[in-house]
Design a protein around this motif. Sequence first.
Motif, PDB file in Angstrom:
ATOM      1  N   PHE B  35       0.841  -1.192   0.000  1.00  0.00           N
ATOM      2  CA  PHE B  35       0.000   0.000   0.000  1.00  0.00           C
ATOM      3  C   PHE B  35       0.880   1.248   0.000  1.00  0.00           C
ATOM      4  N   TYR B  37       0.219   5.284   1.319  1.00  0.00           N
ATOM      5  CA  TYR B  37      -0.660   6.259   1.958  1.00  0.00           C
ATOM      6  C   TYR B  37       0.016   7.618   1.926  1.00  0.00           C
ATOM      7  N   PHE B  91       3.810   7.232   2.971  1.00  0.00           N
ATOM      8  CA  PHE B  91       4.171   5.979   3.625  1.00  0.00           C
ATOM      9  C   PHE B  91       3.871   4.798   2.708  1.00  0.00           C
ATOM     10  N   LYS B  95       1.126  -5.624   4.047  1.00  0.00           N
ATOM     11  CA  LYS B  95       0.196  -6.442   4.836  1.00  0.00           C
ATOM     12  C   LYS B  95       0.311  -7.881   4.368  1.00  0.00           C
ATOM     13  N   ASN B 100      -2.642  -6.448  10.327  1.00  0.00           N
ATOM     14  CA  ASN B 100      -2.155  -5.100  10.549  1.00  0.00           C
ATOM     15  C   ASN B 100      -1.190  -4.702   9.446  1.00  0.00           C
ATOM     16  N   LEU B 101      -1.074  -3.428   9.234  1.00  0.00           N
ATOM     17  CA  LEU B 101      -0.148  -2.869   8.263  1.00  0.00           C
ATOM     18  C   LEU B 101       1.210  -2.624   8.904  1.00  0.00           C
ATOM     19  N   PHE B 103       4.280  -0.332   8.406  1.00  0.00           N
ATOM     20  CA  PHE B 103       4.611   0.890   7.699  1.00  0.00           C
ATOM     21  C   PHE B 103       6.114   1.123   7.658  1.00  0.00           C
ATOM     22  N   GLY B 104       6.564   1.790   6.586  1.00  0.00           N
ATOM     23  CA  GLY B 104       7.910   2.328   6.571  1.00  0.00           C
ATOM     24  C   GLY B 104       7.942   3.602   7.398  1.00  0.00           C
ATOM     25  N   THR B 105       9.104   4.225   7.443  1.00  0.00           N
ATOM     26  CA  THR B 105       9.251   5.441   8.257  1.00  0.00           C
ATOM     27  C   THR B 105       8.809   6.690   7.517  1.00  0.00           C
TER      28      THR B 105
END
Lengths: 115, 113
Positions: B35, B37, B91, B95, B100-101, B103-105
């Motif tokens: 994903f 975002y 971001f 998944k 839950n996802l 995420f990168g930083t």
Amino acid sequence: GAGVSQTPSNKVTEKGKYVELRCDPISGHTALYWYRQSLGQGPEFLIYFQGTGAADDSGLPNDRFFAVRPEGSVSTLKIQRTERGDSAVYLCASSIYAREANEQFFGPGTRLTVL
Amino acid sequence: AQKVTQAQTEISVVEKEDVTLDCVYETRDTTYYLFWYKQPPSGELVFLIRRNSFDEQNEISGRYSWNFQKSTSSFNFTITASQVVDSAVYFCALKTGANNLFFGTGTRLTVIP
């Protein structure tokens, strides 16, 4: 339609106090997620609910953190004996149901500051 | 274990330039979803795109395009002809079987008028 809403938008509390953060998911979404985002970082998973039950709480950092979703809609994240390290933005997300493919829709977050 | 790396912490471009945001992921699962975002200054994460591990077709949506390459475990995001409204933190997230996802930083993009 309405998106995910979270209240309060900001919460300032003193070390050692108890706080509750509320999340209203998108109507009809059965899956609800809590994440925590520290400054300069990506969101980190805390817990997710499928319906009323916590399906995975592996991200909760310790037993001071607890979340409920008694009627399968609104959820409350509860933090006992807050510490300064708990300061972060707490994000809630919902999806139509818990499945890998489904995107999660996020609320605006609650910014928690522990003094 | 799952991991998402966004090596670019901050990028600045001048309006109308093209920009590519890098994302490298790690997972042992054969089925997974990726994903992107967007998090504008208002703070609310906005879903941009989802890709499953079996679909390596590139995707274009207006000025946005995504390049998914399993061989390099990368899922890069390009904005063409950037605009000031593109300024945000972006971001990349992964998944797998868990719901839950990860995420990168994030990469903070600043588009200068």
